[in-house]
Scaffold this motif. Structure first.
Motif, PDB file in Angstrom:
ATOM      1  N   UNK A  57       0.808  -1.211   0.000  1.00 58.96           N
ATOM      2  CA  UNK A  57       0.000   0.000   0.000  1.00 58.96           C
ATOM      3  C   UNK A  57       0.848   1.272   0.000  1.00 58.96           C
ATOM      4  N   UNK A  58       1.863   1.326   0.831  1.00 60.68           N
ATOM      5  CA  UNK A  58       2.674   2.543   0.927  1.00 60.68           C
ATOM      6  C   UNK A  58       3.420   2.822  -0.376  1.00 60.68           C
ATOM      7  N   UNK A  59       3.827   1.783  -1.068  1.00 61.43           N
ATOM      8  CA  UNK A  59       4.465   1.965  -2.370  1.00 61.43           C
ATOM      9  C   UNK A  59       3.462   2.552  -3.353  1.00 61.43           C
ATOM     10  N   UNK A  60       2.223   2.054  -3.317  1.00 59.10           N
ATOM     11  CA  UNK A  60       1.162   2.590  -4.172  1.00 59.10           C
ATOM     12  C   UNK A  60       0.938   4.057  -3.874  1.00 59.10           C
ATOM     13  N   UNK A  61       0.834   4.410  -2.606  1.00 56.60           N
ATOM     14  CA  UNK A  61       0.632   5.815  -2.229  1.00 56.60           C
ATOM     15  C   UNK A  61       1.773   6.664  -2.785  1.00 56.60           C
ATOM     16  N   UNK A  62       3.000   6.198  -2.615  1.00 56.88           N
ATOM     17  CA  UNK A  62       4.157   6.946  -3.104  1.00 56.88           C
ATOM     18  C   UNK A  62       4.161   7.124  -4.609  1.00 56.88           C
ATOM     19  N   UNK A  63       3.782   6.080  -5.343  1.00 58.82           N
ATOM     20  CA  UNK A  63       3.755   6.173  -6.803  1.00 58.82           C
ATOM     21  C   UNK A  63       2.627   7.070  -7.289  1.00 58.82           C
ATOM     22  N   UNK A  64       1.475   7.019  -6.635  1.00 56.51           N
ATOM     23  CA  UNK A  64       0.381   7.921  -7.001  1.00 56.51           C
ATOM     24  C   UNK A  64       0.830   9.366  -6.750  1.00 56.51           C
ATOM     25  N   UNK A  65       1.457   9.595  -5.624  1.00 57.92           N
ATOM     26  CA  UNK A  65       1.976  10.924  -5.294  1.00 57.92           C
ATOM     27  C   UNK A  65       2.963  11.390  -6.370  1.00 57.92           C
ATOM     28  N   UNK A  66       3.892  10.536  -6.721  1.00 54.04           N
ATOM     29  CA  UNK A  66       4.930  10.882  -7.695  1.00 54.04           C
ATOM     30  C   UNK A  66       4.359  11.116  -9.089  1.00 54.04           C
ATOM     31  N   UNK A  67       3.547  10.187  -9.571  1.00 52.80           N
ATOM     32  CA  UNK A  67       3.041  10.272 -10.947  1.00 52.80           C
ATOM     33  C   UNK A  67       2.071  11.433 -11.161  1.00 52.80           C
ATOM     34  N   UNK A  68       1.317  11.771 -10.117  1.00 52.65           N
ATOM     35  CA  UNK A  68       0.307  12.812 -10.266  1.00 52.65           C
ATOM     36  C   UNK A  68       0.729  14.145  -9.657  1.00 52.65           C
ATOM     37  N   UNK A  69       1.887  14.196  -9.037  1.00 54.48           N
ATOM     38  CA  UNK A  69       2.395  15.439  -8.482  1.00 54.48           C
ATOM     39  C   UNK A  69       1.508  16.018  -7.395  1.00 54.48           C
ATOM     40  N   UNK A  70       1.034  15.137  -6.520  1.00 56.36           N
ATOM     41  CA  UNK A  70       0.156  15.576  -5.434  1.00 56.36           C
ATOM     42  C   UNK A  70       0.819  15.295  -4.088  1.00 56.36           C
ATOM     43  N   UNK A  71       0.266  15.871  -3.044  1.00 58.78           N
ATOM     44  CA  UNK A  71       0.787  15.662  -1.693  1.00 58.78           C
ATOM     45  C   UNK A  71       0.539  14.226  -1.248  1.00 58.78           C
ATOM     46  N   UNK A  72       1.373  13.760  -0.341  1.00 55.75           N
ATOM     47  CA  UNK A  72       1.247  12.397   0.166  1.00 55.75           C
ATOM     48  C   UNK A  72      -0.127  12.174   0.803  1.00 55.75           C
ATOM     49  N   UNK A  73      -0.621  13.164   1.543  1.00 54.50           N
ATOM     50  CA  UNK A  73      -1.946  13.030   2.169  1.00 54.50           C
ATOM     51  C   UNK A  73      -3.040  12.850   1.123  1.00 54.50           C
ATOM     52  N   UNK A  74      -2.939  13.587   0.018  1.00 55.58           N
ATOM     53  CA  UNK A  74      -3.940  13.479  -1.045  1.00 55.58           C
ATOM     54  C   UNK A  74      -3.861  12.108  -1.714  1.00 55.58           C
ATOM     55  N   UNK A  75      -2.643  11.631  -1.938  1.00 57.46           N
ATOM     56  CA  UNK A  75      -2.473  10.303  -2.531  1.00 57.46           C
ATOM     57  C   UNK A  75      -3.015   9.223  -1.602  1.00 57.46           C
ATOM     58  N   UNK A  76      -2.726   9.353  -0.317  1.00 51.99           N
ATOM     59  CA  UNK A  76      -3.223   8.376   0.663  1.00 51.99           C
ATOM     60  C   UNK A  76      -4.750   8.392   0.708  1.00 51.99           C
ATOM     61  N   UNK A  77      -5.344   9.563   0.578  1.00 49.47           N
ATOM     62  CA  UNK A  77      -6.803   9.667   0.580  1.00 49.47           C
ATOM     63  C   UNK A  77      -7.394   8.984  -0.655  1.00 49.47           C
ATOM     64  N   UNK A  78      -6.746   9.146  -1.805  1.00 49.37           N
ATOM     65  CA  UNK A  78      -7.220   8.479  -3.021  1.00 49.37           C
ATOM     66  C   UNK A  78      -7.136   6.961  -2.878  1.00 49.37           C
ATOM     67  N   UNK A  79      -6.041   6.481  -2.327  1.00 47.13           N
ATOM     68  CA  UNK A  79      -5.870   5.039  -2.136  1.00 47.13           C
ATOM     69  C   UNK A  79      -6.900   4.519  -1.131  1.00 47.13           C
ATOM     70  N   UNK A  80      -7.147   5.269  -0.067  1.00 51.24           N
ATOM     71  CA  UNK A  80      -8.146   4.867   0.928  1.00 51.24           C
ATOM     72  C   UNK A  80      -9.532   4.780   0.299  1.00 51.24           C
TER      73      UNK A  80
END
Length: 69
Positions: A36-59
């Protein structure tokens, strides 16, 4: 959703993840292997968003999975 569930359904989720986040590459998904944390990090990286926003999308994605599985 815990990592055990994600790992157990990883091959099924691969297509859903690609649909949800089309900027993720097959290499990204291959390296995630259900972490999960790798997914959050990749979403953050690929979409240029904050970690909290990426974590919210994954949640939210996880909530959707719980409702449909």
């Amino acid at each position: 959703m815990n990592n055990d569930i994600i790992k157990g359904k990883w091959s099924q989720l691969h297509g859903q993840l690609k649909t949800q986040w089309s900027k993720l590459t097959d290499d990204d998904l291959g390296q995630m292997d259900g972490h999960r944390e790798y997914l959050v990090g990749k979403v953050q990286e690929r979409y240029g968003i904050a970690k909290d926003a990426a974590a919210a999308q994954v949640a939210e994605f996880e909530r959707t999975l719980r409702r449909t599985h």
